[in-house]
Design a protein around this motif. Structure first.
Motif, mmCIF file in Angstrom:
data_model
loop_
_atom_site.group_PDB
_atom_site.id
_atom_site.type_symbol
_atom_site.label_atom_id
_atom_site.label_comp_id
_atom_site.label_asym_id
_atom_site.label_seq_id
_atom_site.Cartn_x
_atom_site.Cartn_y
_atom_site.Cartn_z
ATOM 1 N N VAL A 30 7.886 -57.395 7.479
ATOM 2 C CA VAL A 30 7.090 -58.288 6.620
ATOM 3 C C VAL A 30 7.804 -58.457 5.282
ATOM 4 C CG1 VAL A 30 4.893 -58.624 5.401
ATOM 5 C CG2 VAL A 30 4.889 -57.594 7.672
ATOM 6 N N PRO B 253 -0.673 -65.729 4.998
ATOM 7 C CA PRO B 253 -0.964 -64.613 5.903
ATOM 8 C C PRO B 253 -2.130 -64.971 6.826
ATOM 9 C CG PRO B 253 -1.247 -63.970 3.579
ATOM 10 C CD PRO B 253 -1.136 -65.457 3.619
ATOM 11 N N LEU C 84 -0.187 -60.905 11.722
ATOM 12 C CA LEU C 84 0.127 -59.472 11.839
ATOM 13 C C LEU C 84 -0.285 -58.848 13.170
ATOM 14 C CD1 LEU C 84 0.679 -59.954 8.819
ATOM 15 C CD2 LEU C 84 -0.129 -57.643 8.411
ATOM 16 N N GLY D 45 -5.425 -62.909 0.712
ATOM 17 C CA GLY D 45 -3.987 -63.077 0.927
ATOM 18 C C GLY D 45 -3.295 -63.897 -0.147
ATOM 19 N N ILE E 158 0.351 -59.317 0.928
ATOM 20 C CA ILE E 158 0.009 -59.191 2.353
ATOM 21 C C ILE E 158 -0.293 -57.725 2.632
ATOM 22 C CG2 ILE E 158 0.787 -59.522 4.726
ATOM 23 C CD1 ILE E 158 2.649 -61.712 3.749
ATOM 24 N N THR F 178 -0.513 -54.567 4.654
ATOM 25 C CA THR F 178 0.208 -54.166 5.868
ATOM 26 C C THR F 178 -0.352 -52.880 6.489
ATOM 27 O OG1 THR F 178 1.863 -53.267 4.346
ATOM 28 C CG2 THR F 178 2.403 -55.341 5.468
#
Ligand code: FAD
Length: 477
Positions: free
Chosen positions: A55, A71, A93, A203, A207, A209
């Protein structure tokens, strides 16, 4: 051909490989569609990174080529927050879906942001623990999206929103830097709370994660009842009574109009009416306890007897089996689907202080009918946290398109009342594009200035999910 320079395309393809990069229109179609149909994406490139490092590097490549990024999680949002235009790159994701650790001593789960909410619930349950965030989209939405929209759901009254359930985050910033804020700390007084800044930011600032989430003891007992109440005022008083009577045992408290109830039991197969008596309003209450010896049924029966005695309830039934409990919840959760069979629906996911819910419904029904005579109110929702789905079905004889053309006018009427009562125009899904301009008009000007200053401070080039939540143009652009 792509809007991205060849060099950038090559860098992204090399970084992510065939599983992590796609320009295939069939693949893109699902990610460009938003379910309510109000917004449509036009992204031509979608990335599916498999790690935080991927990412971060992908974001850095886009930054170097001055490309904006959107995102995306499970794409269950309904306000145009996760759709991208043709000159923006989507980052989804879904490949970062691991539950990394369930910690039974700290009562935490550490997860990748693409983990599906239901999978996190199940992983916790396997260790006899509870992750209480629970909502209709839980089989599809990702925890990153839940945090980015500060999702609530059925158990907010007891456990709070996504924000309350999060201890730490790992976030990729708009320049590709990684902020490692993963933490199991229950208390940390070291300056500004960065975690809370990214929660609910949709977002636009970074982002997400990874996340560290709070877990709880798994309830050992549950007691569920369907209650007929004379009015929303009585439902609010019943909630207050139930709070005092049961301590912290209320896990859910849903108000359901008879119109919404009737749609569910009429249109959805296999559902049984909980009560034989007719009533205008219904309440679905659920008590849970993790203490092995608690007798919740006795507590609930006692509460219901008191409620009937003082006129807050007219009838009630307790679920006597898991099948009966599921039937009650299916009636409540089936309302949005059932409403679809009655033509157009104009929706408001709003909140007001719990004590003002009845007033919101009263004023809203009168003014909506003045705007569109014959309109059919279909309110239901999490009254325990003041978050009502104030939906309206079209008048029975009206043309659907003509009705839906009134969407903005009706929104404006209801949002005016929400403002009069000190409420919020978004209690679910966030702001996205749908409510961005309205937020700018209605929010406190100092709040709006601060939101823009924060956005500029973290994303000076306005490259991360631009024009969602707040709109600003960087002077150099
Ligand atoms: P998406 O829809 O993909 O994205 C939503 C926003 O988050 C977008 O702005 C996107 O850019 C951003 N985003 C996504 N992932 C990330 C990430 N990793 N990092 C940073 N930003 C990201 N909400 C409630 O509060 N209570 C409810 O009871 C409730 N019930 C629902 C029932 C149904 C049937 C549906 C469809 C939705 C419901 N919602 C409810 C709304 C729900 O909370 C959101 O749809 C969900 O949280 C969004 O998650 P997602 O993974 O689908 O995110």
């Amino acid at each position: 051909m792509s809007f991205l320079p060849e060099a950038a395309l090559d860098e992204l393809k090399d970084l992510l490989g065939p599983k992590g990069f796609s320009m295939d229109s069939d693949v893109l179609a699902a990610h460009n569609a938003e379910a309510r149909g109000k917004f449509e994406g036009h992204a031509e490139i979608i990335l599916f990174p498999a790690s935080t490092e991927e990412v971060a590097k992908a974001v850095a490549i886009c930054a170097a080529h001055d490309i904006a990024i959107v995102p995306q999680g499970g794409n269950t949002g309904r306000c145009g927050g996760a759709v991208a235009d043709s000159k923006q790159v989507l980052i989804n994701l879904k490949r970062m879906n691991r539950v990394i650790e369930i910690d039974g001593r700290d009562f935490t789960a550490t997860v990748e942001a693409g983990a599906i909410l239901q999978n996190i619930q199940e992983a916790a349950e396997e260790q006899d623990l509870l992750f209480p965030l629970s909502l209709g989209a839980e089989g599809t939405c990702q925890i990153g999206g839940n945090l980015a929209t500060n999702a609530g759901g059925l158990n907010v009254i007891r456990y709070g929103n996504a924000r309350d359930l999060c201890l730490g985050l790992e976030v990729v910033l708009p320049d590709g830097t990684v902020w490692n804020g993963l933490s199991k700390l229950r208390k940390d007084n070291t300056g500004y709370d960065l975690r809370d800044l990214f929660i609910g930011a949709e977002g636009t600032l970074g982002i997400i994660t990874k996340a560290t989430l709070k877990l709880f003891a798994q309830p050992k007992h549950v007691a569920t009842a369907w209650i007929a109440v004379p009015s929303p005022e009585c439902a609010i008083d019943l909630l207050a009574l139930a709070r005092r009577h049961t301590g912290d045992a209320i896990a859910a408290f849903e108000l359901i109009s008879s119109f919404a109830h009737d749609l569910s039991v009429t249109y959805l197969k296999g559902l049984t009416r909980p009560l034989a008596t007719k009533t205008n309003w219904h309440v679905l209450i659920e008590l849970t306890s993790s203490r092995p010896k608690d007798d919740l049924e006795v507590l609930l029966v006692d509460l219901l007897a008191q409620a009937v005695e003082i006129g807050l309830a007219t009838d009630a039934t307790l679920a006597q089996s898991e099948a009966q409990r599921k039937n009650l919840w299916a009636i409540r959760e089936g309302i949005p689907e059932a409403q679809g069979y009655e033509g157009g629906s104009i929706k408001h996911d709003v909140s007001v202080p719990v004590s003002k819910v009845a007033e919101l419904l009263k004023r809203g029904m009168v003014r909506a009918d003045a705007l569109i005579p014959g309109i059919r109110p279909c309110p239901f929702g999490h009254v325990g946290d003041g978050n009502i789905h104030f939906n309206f079905s079209q008048p029975a004889t009206m043309d659907k398109q003509a009705y839906l053309a009134q969407w903005e006018s009706l929104n404006s009427v209801i949002h005016d009342i929400v403002a009069e009562l000190g409420g919020s125009i978004s209690a679910e899904h966030g702001i996205g594009q749908l409510k961005r301009d309205e937020l700018a008009l209605r929010a406190d000007p100092v709040k709006m200035r601060l939101l823009k200053e924060i956005k500029k401070a973290l994303d000076v080039q306005n490259r991360l999910n631009p024009d969602k939540v707040v709109s600003f143009k960087h002077p150099d652009h």
